[in-house]
Write an enzyme that holds these catalytic residues in place. Structure first.
Site, PDB file in Angstrom:
ATOM      1  N   ARG A  61       2.661 -36.709  21.998  1.00  0.00           N
ATOM      2  CA  ARG A  61       1.464 -35.897  22.229  1.00  0.00           C
ATOM      3  C   ARG A  61       1.053 -35.132  20.981  1.00  0.00           C
ATOM      4  O   ARG A  61      -0.106 -34.715  20.854  1.00  0.00           O
ATOM      5  CB  ARG A  61       1.676 -34.991  23.447  1.00  0.00           C
ATOM      6  CG  ARG A  61       1.751 -35.787  24.755  1.00  0.00           C
ATOM      7  CD  ARG A  61       2.109 -34.911  25.938  1.00  0.00           C
ATOM      8  NE  ARG A  61       3.408 -34.326  25.843  1.00  0.00           N
ATOM      9  CZ  ARG A  61       4.557 -34.901  26.242  1.00  0.00           C
ATOM     10  NH1 ARG A  61       4.521 -36.099  26.799  1.00  0.00           N
ATOM     11  NH2 ARG A  61       5.710 -34.289  26.111  1.00  0.00           N
ATOM     12  N   GLU A  98      20.582 -31.817  23.909  1.00  0.00           N
ATOM     13  CA  GLU A  98      21.501 -31.267  24.920  1.00  0.00           C
ATOM     14  C   GLU A  98      22.602 -32.292  25.223  1.00  0.00           C
ATOM     15  O   GLU A  98      23.779 -31.957  25.288  1.00  0.00           O
ATOM     16  CB  GLU A  98      20.698 -30.932  26.176  1.00  0.00           C
ATOM     17  CG  GLU A  98      21.461 -30.058  27.143  1.00  0.00           C
ATOM     18  CD  GLU A  98      20.628 -29.755  28.386  1.00  0.00           C
ATOM     19  OE1 GLU A  98      19.412 -30.009  28.371  1.00  0.00           O
ATOM     20  OE2 GLU A  98      21.236 -29.277  29.363  1.00  0.00           O
TER      21      GLU A  98
HETATM   22  P1  AMP Z   1      12.196 -28.902  22.184  1.00  0.00           P
HETATM   23  O1  AMP Z   1      12.770 -29.789  21.116  1.00  0.00           O
HETATM   24  O2  AMP Z   1      13.230 -28.407  23.155  1.00  0.00           O
HETATM   25  O3  AMP Z   1      11.369 -27.764  21.597  1.00  0.00           O
HETATM   26  O4  AMP Z   1      11.238 -29.819  23.072  1.00  0.00           O
HETATM   27  C1  AMP Z   1       9.961 -30.103  22.616  1.00  0.00           C
HETATM   28  C2  AMP Z   1       9.534 -31.508  22.923  1.00  0.00           C
HETATM   29  O5  AMP Z   1       9.864 -31.898  24.245  1.00  0.00           O
HETATM   30  C3  AMP Z   1       8.038 -31.631  22.790  1.00  0.00           C
HETATM   31  O6  AMP Z   1       7.742 -32.874  22.177  1.00  0.00           O
HETATM   32  C4  AMP Z   1       7.529 -31.546  24.220  1.00  0.00           C
HETATM   33  O7  AMP Z   1       6.464 -32.443  24.406  1.00  0.00           O
HETATM   34  C5  AMP Z   1       8.723 -31.915  25.103  1.00  0.00           C
HETATM   35  N1  AMP Z   1       8.994 -30.931  26.177  1.00  0.00           N
HETATM   36  C6  AMP Z   1      10.106 -30.147  26.295  1.00  0.00           C
HETATM   37  N2  AMP Z   1      10.062 -29.382  27.387  1.00  0.00           N
HETATM   38  C7  AMP Z   1       8.883 -29.639  28.004  1.00  0.00           C
HETATM   39  C8  AMP Z   1       8.222 -29.136  29.184  1.00  0.00           C
HETATM   40  N3  AMP Z   1       8.777 -28.202  29.985  1.00  0.00           N
HETATM   41  N4  AMP Z   1       7.017 -29.647  29.498  1.00  0.00           N
HETATM   42  C9  AMP Z   1       6.423 -30.585  28.705  1.00  0.00           C
HETATM   43  N5  AMP Z   1       6.980 -31.092  27.589  1.00  0.00           N
HETATM   44  C10 AMP Z   1       8.199 -30.642  27.230  1.00  0.00           C
END
Ligand code: AMP
Length: 178
Positions: A61, A98
């Site tokens: 996205r 994770e």
């Molecule tokens: P992070 O690495 O934990 O910051 O996760 C970010 C990535 O995971 C991004 O590319 C988001 O599109 C996706 N993502 C993580 N959590 C969510 C959520 N609750 N809703 C939508 N997309 C998420």
């Protein structure tokens, strides 16, 4: 359009992709012409004064919003992809999730040494993905001016983690309590 109206265009899907996760689905905002224009204008207003050379978007996205932002600023767009998707010679970075590890890749030479880049994704949660992308860009000799997101989940601490690593971060809307 108000920030609340923008937030209201983002659909929440409970328990996706696994129980307990509130998935913040930006496709409903993307499908709304006025909402999409407002979001991209707001991102452009933040990024423009930094005078970036390039916009870098994270799969998948981040491609949509990153390309829209690049067009709004008259700059080029470079994709950061999951392992094995880019056809040319790549440079990459492994990072810890994770459960297990993942890898992000960039076409070699597409972000020149010294380039001033703005990094874009739809959402920041823990910040792990954006931190890895920022590190990969730095390894190429780029200067990451800012990481810019449509959505922040502040309770997961991603923006703070980026800033602790020296990457300024901003988001247009936030969902507290996730
Ligand atoms: P992070 O690495 O934990 O910051 O996760 C970010 C990535 O995971 C991004 O590319 C988001 O599109 C996706 N993502 C993580 N959590 C969510 C959520 N609750 N809703 C939508 N997309 C998420």
């Amino acid at each position: 359009m108000s920030t609340d109206s923008l937030s209201a265009l983002i659909r929440t899907i409970p328990d996706f992709p696994k129980p307990g996760i509130q998935f913040r689905d930006v496709t409903t905002l993307l499908a709304d012409g006025a909402g999409l224009a407002e979001l991209v204008e707001r991102m452009a207003a933040i990024a423009r004064p930094l005078e970036p050379d390039l916009i870098v978007g994270i799969e998948a996205r981040g491609f949509i919003l990153g390309a829209a932002l690049a067009l709004a600023l008259g700059k080029g767009f470079v994709p950061v992809r999951k392992a094995g998707k880019l056809p040319g010679k790549t440079v990459g970075i492994d990072y810890v999730l994770e459960y297990g590890t993942d890898r992000l890749e960039l076409h070699e030479g597409q972000v020149p040494q010294g380039a001033r880049v703005v990094l874009v994704d739809d959402l920041i949660a823990t910040g792990g993905t954006a931190l890895a992308a920022a590190q990969l860009l730095r390894e190429q000799g780029a200067s990451v001016l800012m990481a810019l997101f449509a959505v922040d989940l502040p309770d997961l601490g991603g923006k703070k983690a980026l800033e602790a690593d020296g990457v300024t971060a901003a988001a247009i809307v936030a969902f507290e309590g996730d």
